[in-house]
Design an enzyme around this catalytic site. Structure first.
Site, mmCIF file in Angstrom:
data_model
loop_
_atom_site.group_PDB
_atom_site.id
_atom_site.type_symbol
_atom_site.label_atom_id
_atom_site.label_comp_id
_atom_site.label_asym_id
_atom_site.label_seq_id
_atom_site.Cartn_x
_atom_site.Cartn_y
_atom_site.Cartn_z
ATOM 1 N N ASP A 181 0.830 -1.206 0.000
ATOM 2 C CA ASP A 181 0.000 0.000 0.000
ATOM 3 C C ASP A 181 0.869 1.261 0.000
ATOM 4 O O ASP A 181 0.772 2.109 0.890
ATOM 5 C CB ASP A 181 -0.938 -0.007 1.198
ATOM 6 C CG ASP A 181 -1.882 -1.198 1.172
ATOM 7 O OD1 ASP A 181 -3.084 -0.988 0.986
ATOM 8 O OD2 ASP A 181 -1.412 -2.342 1.330
ATOM 9 N N HIS A 239 -11.643 -3.542 7.043
ATOM 10 C CA HIS A 239 -11.659 -4.695 6.126
ATOM 11 C C HIS A 239 -11.847 -6.022 6.849
ATOM 12 O O HIS A 239 -11.377 -7.066 6.393
ATOM 13 C CB HIS A 239 -10.373 -4.731 5.292
ATOM 14 C CG HIS A 239 -10.120 -3.448 4.549
ATOM 15 N ND1 HIS A 239 -10.987 -2.968 3.598
ATOM 16 C CD2 HIS A 239 -9.096 -2.549 4.636
ATOM 17 C CE1 HIS A 239 -10.514 -1.815 3.110
ATOM 18 N NE2 HIS A 239 -9.379 -1.535 3.732
#
Length: 427
Positions: A150, A303
């Site tokens: 990320d 998530h």
């Protein structure tokens, strides 16, 4: 009695003095997100190579990728072991893509080799432009991987890349979410320029994340930009998709999987994974490491549960093969587990590490589930990178380096023992 009183007074005075002189240890203060980097317009000659990066391409081979604005620029790479002396030349292939009103430059992919292990090579792309150099990974232990997921293009990204540059690593592993272009295709170009100093000097092995999807129904396919720019050795590992593949470095077999392509038992990815794991020779490659984007073991609110379907389908394959370590991204925080399987600690399961916090623009995921699951060992919301040094066939050292006021601060570390030779892999 008088002596005892004097002793107590002396102890109190020393304690007060130490509390004044020594810094007080406080809880870690999580940093705020940093702004997206802005790249000034820097025009180059159309045939000058841009966004240069290298990746592994089968045994003793390297793939060199770059972009030119000149559509007629040749896809040749000249290379050798001394600066300016190119004894070898390879011809490659090209591709390009359209995305709405955007037109990519000419994207070149050229495989060179066979190459020697642990050796510096000097190279030039397209017959002109600057000279680059890279070092091939070693052929035996020890071998070191830098890990950061990320990444994005923020001030924290730059800090993370600076820290990785100081790490004596052989290969960079990136478990998804590279540029955060999110359909703005020029951001792929700026990302390529941002990582070029590192990605042109060591192999970067990547897999896709949700920010690589970029699908616009009826107009563009998912992962079109990612697949065109970051070609990985899927063909060399008998895969039919650039979204999942495997490679070997020294004594490590690394599997890169796709969280955003079919993974059920009837899928091509599942069939490929099962076949790939069955061919791993643990005597030759005693370590088995897997990367994908969405974590299966995650005690962060962010998530939560998104990886359950993939875990249900593929974790039995991991367990049967004796996977040692799983590295994931997606959750913008760090977490390390014990060896785990089916939701609980298991000495024959894999160690799972979430490291989706290289520097994304969305900030950190700071809310964790309480109480902490018994399988979770260490968790922290911070930006940073990891280093995995596999010392020999049985022992590896993992360390997590958070970006603390732009200085790398090691806040977690552990020795990991491989499953090779254990009852878990008993024939």
């Amino acid at each position: 009695m008088e002596m005892k009183t004097k002793t107590m007074i002396s102890t109190i005075l020393i304690s007060v003095l130490l509390s004044i002189l020594l810094p007080v240890r406080t809880d870690y203060v999580r940093p705020q997100p940093r702004k997206t980097l802005h790249f000034p317009w820097n025009p180059k000659h159309p045939s000058v190579p841009q966004q240069v990066h290298v990746s592994l391409a089968g045994e003793n081979h390297i793939r060199i990728s770059w972009v030119t604005d000149d559509k007629s620029a040749p896809s040749i790479v000249e290379y050798g072991m001394s600066p300016g002396q190119y004894n070898f030349l390879s011809q490659g292939e090209t591709t390009s893509y359209k995305y709405l009103f955007y037109r990519s430059g000419k994207i070149h992919h050229t495989v060179i080799g066979p190459l020697e292990h642990d050796t510096v090579y000097f190279y030039r792309c397209g017959g002109q432009g600057p000279e680059f150099q890279f070092k091939t990974p070693p052929g035996q232990f020890p071998v070191t991987f830098a890990v950061a997921g990320d990444l994005g293009q923020t001030g924290w990204t730059k800090s993370t890349l600076n820290h990785i540059e100081k790490c004596k690593y052989d290969v960079h592993l990136l478990p998804g979410d590279l540029s955060y272009a999110d359909c703005m295709q020029h951001r792929w170009d700026t990302f390529g320029e941002l990582v070029q100093p590192l990605a042109s000097a060591r192999p970067w092995m990547v897999t896709q994340g949700n920010h690589e999807k970029e699908k616009i129904p009826f107009f563009t396919d998912a992962f079109a930009s990612y697949n065109a720019r970051w070609k990985m050795p899927f063909e060399e590992s008998k895969s039919t998709s650039n979204l999942y593949y495997s490679f070997e470095v020294a004594g490590v077999h690394v599997v890169m999987l796709g969280s955003y392509t079919d993974y059920d038992e009837l899928s091509d990815q599942y069939s490929w994974l099962k076949a790939d794991l069955s061919k791993v020779d643990r005597k030759k490659t005693p370590w088995l490491v897997v990367l994908f984007h969405v974590p299966w073991y995650n005690s962060n609110h962010a998530h939560q549960g998104e990886g359950d379907g993939m875990m249900m389908a593929m974790e039995p394959l991991f367990y049967a093969a004796g996977v040692d370590l799983v590295l994931t991204g997606h959750v913008h925080a760090y977490e390390r587990s014990k060896r785990v399987n089916k939701g609980k600690s298991d000495p024959c399961g894999a160690v799972h590490i979430t490291i989706g916090d290289g520097g994304n623009r969305e900030g950190l995921a700071q809310k964790y589930v309480h109480p902490k699951p018994e399988w979770s060992v260490f968790r922290e919301a911070s930006f940073g990178h990891g280093e995995l040094k596999i010392v020999n066939s049985t022992h590896a050292f993992w360390s997590w380096h958070r970006n603390d006021d732009d200085e790398p601060m090691r806040s977690d570390q552990v020795w990991i023992t491989s499953l090779i030779g254990s009852e878990c892999l008993a024939e």
